[in-house]
Write a protein that holds these residues in place. Sequence first.
Motif, PDB file in Angstrom:
ATOM      1  N   PHE A  99       0.830  -1.203   0.000  1.00 37.46           N
ATOM      2  CA  PHE A  99       0.000   0.000   0.000  1.00 37.46           C
ATOM      3  C   PHE A  99       0.868   1.257   0.000  1.00 37.46           C
ATOM      4  O   PHE A  99       0.514   2.263  -0.618  1.00 37.46           O
ATOM      5  N   VAL A 125       0.668   4.626  -2.297  1.00 40.73           N
ATOM      6  CA  VAL A 125       0.644   5.994  -1.772  1.00 40.73           C
ATOM      7  C   VAL A 125       1.745   6.835  -2.422  1.00 40.73           C
ATOM      8  O   VAL A 125       1.519   7.985  -2.803  1.00 40.73           O
ATOM      9  N   HIS A 148      -8.899  -2.960  -1.803  1.00 37.30           N
ATOM     10  CA  HIS A 148     -10.200  -2.293  -1.701  1.00 37.30           C
ATOM     11  C   HIS A 148     -11.314  -3.287  -1.425  1.00 37.30           C
ATOM     12  O   HIS A 148     -12.299  -2.978  -0.746  1.00 37.30           O
ATOM     13  N   ARG A 167      -8.768  -3.211   4.503  1.00 36.03           N
ATOM     14  CA  ARG A 167      -9.218  -1.835   4.700  1.00 36.03           C
ATOM     15  C   ARG A 167      -9.065  -1.426   6.155  1.00 36.03           C
ATOM     16  O   ARG A 167      -8.634  -0.303   6.462  1.00 36.03           O
ATOM     17  N   THR A 185      -6.602   1.709   7.282  1.00 34.56           N
ATOM     18  CA  THR A 185      -7.409   2.922   7.453  1.00 34.56           C
ATOM     19  C   THR A 185      -6.579   4.095   7.962  1.00 34.56           C
ATOM     20  O   THR A 185      -6.653   5.215   7.439  1.00 34.56           O
ATOM     21  N   ASP A 198      -4.369   5.589   5.179  1.00 37.20           N
ATOM     22  CA  ASP A 198      -4.995   6.008   3.919  1.00 37.20           C
ATOM     23  C   ASP A 198      -5.329   7.498   3.976  1.00 37.20           C
ATOM     24  O   ASP A 198      -6.493   7.898   3.940  1.00 37.20           O
ATOM     25  N   LEU A 204      -8.789   4.099  -0.462  1.00 37.31           N
ATOM     26  CA  LEU A 204      -9.626   2.916  -0.247  1.00 37.31           C
ATOM     27  C   LEU A 204     -11.079   3.279  -0.003  1.00 37.31           C
ATOM     28  O   LEU A 204     -11.899   2.402   0.278  1.00 37.31           O
TER      29      LEU A 204
END
Length: 393
Positions: free
Chosen positions: A36, A40, A71, A77, A81, A84, A89
């Motif tokens: 992830f 980003v 996703h 997720r 969280t 993010d 997401l």
Amino acid sequence: MPDLSDDELLAELGVEVEQQKARTYTPREERIIAGFEDIVRFYEEHGRAPQHGEDRDIFERLYAVRLDRLHSLEDCRDLLTGMDKHGLLAGTQGDDAVAADEIDDDSLLAELGIQPAGGDDIRVLRHVPTADERRAAEEIANREKCEDFAKFKPLFEQVQQELETGARETRPFELKAEIRPGAFFIVGGQTAFVAEMDEIFTNDQGRSDARLRVVFDNATQSTMLMRSLQRALNKDDAGRRITESEAGPLFSGQAEEGDEASGIIYVLRSKSDHPVVAEHRELVHKIGVTNMKVEKRIAGAHLQPTFLMANVEIVAQYQLFNINRTKLEKLIHRVFGAAQLDLEISDRFGTLIKPREWFLVPLNAIDEAVERIRDGSITSYRYDPSQARIVLQ
């Protein structure tokens, strides 16, 4: 009273501070977080989420598939969280159920039809054709019958005859600019003719391109992109361009045995105090052709209106062989016609004369024009004052 830290103040009040334990992650969670973080970084570098599409970079496509997987998994997720910060997401969840252990780079690459080079670093790929390369190969290979080949057949026969007589030659393909309507090439062992070219546009990578209609000597045709033909010619060790038939004696730039120098293209800069000349002295050039030494040609320049009734300096000379000087001079003036200076000069007797060989052009554009004279492609070019360079007509 001495200053106390927050912890000391809480201790004075009898409040115990519970030390928060650092969270540990499973190997799988660490892989998910690391994956992830790649997404980003992509977002922060490009200002958008990674997207699907064969015209996208392979790693962007990989990140897009990975983002879809993350996703669609609730536990992913929840895990991500707090990280993010760009809301990557957020939104409606995907409908496809994906097993948690399927989120690994090998499976994502396999889904894209890509095989990694080996080892754990997915950034090292081997034998991975780009989308452009695959498209170029497909456009060359996927041809259809040319229904109106009858009108092209005489052209191929004429080109073959001119190659045999020496009126045309085959030379290595070098520049994309050589691909233009009416041009012939040898690619994949066949003669190809550029019959049509649509308007030039800028593709997603910021490069100029155009859709072509290319007819081949085996009565097939392809509507390919100009860059696809360029890649095919560059990839083909035997790929060649076929010169224009008029690129014979007029454009011969190298002496061969028995040849005699028969022309010099000269470029002069004026020392005139005419306001236009004085303001643009570095750009105002006289371009001419002579069969004598340039120094002799410019003798007494200050007495001749063709030299603006002023002395001149020689900026450049280009020697050509076996040329038709009159035809070449007319050709040069046509190419630079849009930049011809509109001046009136009084001769010694007060008669107004309009010299025709002075142009407002940079020297590098003249250099390029001479190179195109030598390789025979100049007939397809003109000078564009708005761009200050030679462009396709």
